[in-house]
Design a protein around this motif. Sequence first.
Motif, short mmCIF file in Angstrom:
data_model
loop_
_atom_site.label_atom_id
_atom_site.label_comp_id
_atom_site.label_asym_id
_atom_site.label_seq_id
_atom_site.Cartn_x
_atom_site.Cartn_y
_atom_site.Cartn_z
N SER A 30 36.45 128.62 78.11
CA SER A 30 36.76 128.42 76.20
C SER A 30 37.75 129.75 75.81
O SER A 30 39.27 129.99 75.48
CB SER A 30 35.94 128.46 75.24
OG SER A 30 35.45 126.90 75.11
N SER A 33 41.07 130.05 78.11
CA SER A 33 41.68 129.19 77.72
C SER A 33 42.73 128.92 75.97
O SER A 33 43.82 129.05 75.90
CB SER A 33 41.18 127.40 77.22
OG SER A 33 42.43 126.72 77.05
N SER A 45 46.73 119.60 76.47
CA SER A 45 47.94 119.25 77.32
C SER A 45 48.98 118.75 77.41
O SER A 45 49.73 118.58 78.60
CB SER A 45 46.93 118.67 78.79
OG SER A 45 46.91 117.72 78.05
N GLN A 126 43.69 121.46 81.81
CA GLN A 126 44.43 123.07 82.24
C GLN A 126 44.28 123.61 82.55
O GLN A 126 44.87 124.97 83.08
CB GLN A 126 44.97 123.38 80.19
CG GLN A 126 45.58 122.28 79.72
CD GLN A 126 46.66 123.25 78.18
OE1 GLN A 126 46.11 123.01 77.61
NE2 GLN A 126 47.24 123.57 78.41
N ALA A 127 42.73 124.40 82.50
CA ALA A 127 42.55 125.46 83.64
C ALA A 127 42.91 125.09 85.48
O ALA A 127 43.23 124.86 85.82
CB ALA A 127 40.96 125.33 83.50
N THR A 131 43.84 130.67 85.58
CA THR A 131 42.48 130.57 85.31
C THR A 131 41.05 131.41 86.07
O THR A 131 40.69 132.24 84.98
CB THR A 131 42.45 129.39 84.43
OG1 THR A 131 42.99 128.37 83.69
CG2 THR A 131 41.23 129.29 83.65
#
Length: 158
Positions: A30, A33, A45, A126-127, A131
Amino acid sequence: QFAAVEHLRWVERLPGLCFVHLRRDDMLGSALSWARALQTGQYRSTAPRFAESVYDAALIARCLGDLARNEARWRLWFAQNGLRPLVLDYARVIADPLAAVQAVADLLGLDGPVTLGPDGVDLRIQADAETDIWRRRFIEERRTMDAITPTYSVIIDP
């Protein structure tokens, strides 16, 4: 974002209110992100990016601390008000959004099964590889098994 809503006094103003607590066990995920979203302006996204992201350990650490404090504040608020929210885990919601929608419908006392149309969920995780790189680097740089790194002071009023 507890601080943004704590003054609203929901329970007093909306009797019979139900709460859904969406949480993420992967708090570092988290924080990563959130740090990227702060840099890029892309919080969903489906939204465009306005800038590129750059690894920033201090920003990630601030996001991580803020997330931990917010989680603790929500849990304390629920406990001190005798509330038992429906707790949904982010990873499970992503894996099975229909089950999450059904759980909310059940909480609200809606009859029958719910459905999601083909366009019901337009978001994606979105990872990505960046990331993963940031995660490994942050852990390498910040890992300490000795104690929690203090990022703020706590005042306990007996």
